[in-house]
Design an enzyme around this catalytic site. Structure first.
Site, PDB file in Angstrom:
ATOM      1  CB  SER A  67       9.656  97.040  64.074  1.00 17.55           C
ATOM      2  OG  SER A  67       8.626  97.028  62.935  1.00 17.55           O
ATOM      3  CG  ASP A  80       4.223 102.874  64.258  1.00  9.63           C
ATOM      4  OD1 ASP A  80       4.103 102.550  63.117  1.00  9.63           O
ATOM      5  OD2 ASP A  80       4.720 102.153  65.314  1.00  9.63           O
ATOM      6  CG  HIS A 100       7.727 101.988  63.215  1.00  2.00           C
ATOM      7  ND1 HIS A 100       7.031 101.099  63.983  1.00  2.00           N
ATOM      8  CD2 HIS A 100       8.745 101.282  62.851  1.00  2.00           C
ATOM      9  CE1 HIS A 100       7.444  99.912  63.643  1.00  2.00           C
ATOM     10  NE2 HIS A 100       8.799  99.911  63.011  1.00  2.00           N
TER      11      HIS A 100
END
Length: 322
Positions: free
Chosen positions: A166, A261, A291
């Site tokens: 991320s 996501d 995610h």
């Protein structure tokens, strides 16, 4: 593995059954949204969501150190066996605002064992107290430290990778760009797990996954707002690697995307641009995942897809190191 364009990284008809059950549980007991909280409130929330297990997965050894003039905390995970060790510099996610060494401890332990490598996890300073580019410079300091202390730390300088998930994937990509620009640390591979690559919210995956799959579009807008000093920062390739003029000369890459996501399309777009720049890319797409699965390795969130993700990136790392 050929990378995929954003149009090719579709979501499955529905999330994996374990993930669907998790989302249902979360929906039954809804938590506050990130954007409704202060940064410190968001940090408390994420610590509640990902508690540290009483009996973590064992590794050969661990060391907690501090590096650089700012005393940046790092945690070193040492595999079983004798050094020098192939090494991964790991940068945690959390939107540059939340997350710490403890919350990502299970992830780093799993990578250490699966890839049979040393993992150095860096606890960079967080926004909004420390906005762009401070977190990036902290991670760059950690990259330099790995090479500068390789001999006493038993690090194999011929086999060093950088990675993160991320916002950590964003920082890992940015460190490789910055190192290339500065003729600095030279990594053999980069591992970008559902990375943030662009200060933009106009992709199809942002539209289709704006709500309901743990990470939301409003949360990402909140994270970016806290990270950047102004919108001009968002145009910098060191904040938005997808906006870099060229990606030529960068290390080979593993890129992970997930179907449910908001960041899926920008991750796929970055993989495609790397490949266009003649960078060797292995793109793993989990069409039924959300995610955050790289963190979901501890009961009650020990997900099959999370374990598969760790296994896939470990395979790529071993192939690079060998």
């Amino acid at each position: 593995m050929s990378s995929k364009t954003p149009s090719e990284v579709k979501a499955a008809e529905e999330p994996h059954s374990e993930i669907a059950g998790l989302l249902q549980q979360m929906g039954a007991a809804p938590a506050p949204t990130f954007e409704s909280l202060s940064p410190e409130g968001a940090r408390k929330l994420i610590r509640q969501m990902f508690p540290v297990p009483e009996n973590p997965e064992p590794v050969g050894d661990t060391m907690d150190l501090s590096i650089g003039d700012e005393g940046i905390p790092i945690r070193v995970y040492i595999p079983e066996g004798e050094g020098p060790y192939p090494t991964l510099l790991y940068i945690h996610g959390g939107g540059w605002v939340v997350g710490d060494l403890d919350i990502y401890d299970a992830t780093c332990r799993a990578i250490t064992n699966e890839a049979d490598c040393m993992v150095v996890s860096v606890g960079y300073r967080l926004a909004p107290e420390h906005k762009f580019p401070t977190p990036l410079e902290d991670c760059y300091t950690a990259a330099e430290w790995i090479f500068e202390t390789a001999e006493p730390m038993q690090i194999d300088t011929e086999n060093i990778a950088i990675g993160g998930d991320s916002a950590g994937g964003n920082l890992a990509a940015a460190v490789t760009l910055l190192a290339h620009e500065r003729d600095g640390p030279s990594f053999d591979h980069q591992v970008l797990i559902y990375p943030v690559t662009d200060h933009s919210f106009d992709t199809t995956s942002y539209e289709e996954n704006a709500e309901g799959y743990l990470l939301t579009k409003p949360a990402m807008e909140w994270f970016w707002e806290h990270y950047l000093r102004d919108d001009l920062d968002g145009k910098s390739p060191y904040a938005s690697p997808l906006q870099a003029q060229t990606l030529q000369g960068l290390p080979s890459a593993t890129v992970v995307t997930c179907g449910f996501d908001p960041l899926c399309d920008e991750g796929a777009a970055y993989a495609a641009r790397l490949e266009e720049a003649d960078v060797d890319v292995s793109h793993h797409h989990y069409d039924d995942a959300i995610h955050g699965i790289a963190q979901m390795l501890v009961d009650p969130m020990d997900l099959t897809r999370g374990r598969e993700l760790i296994s896939d990136i470990a395979t790529d790392l071993q192939q690079t190191f060998n």
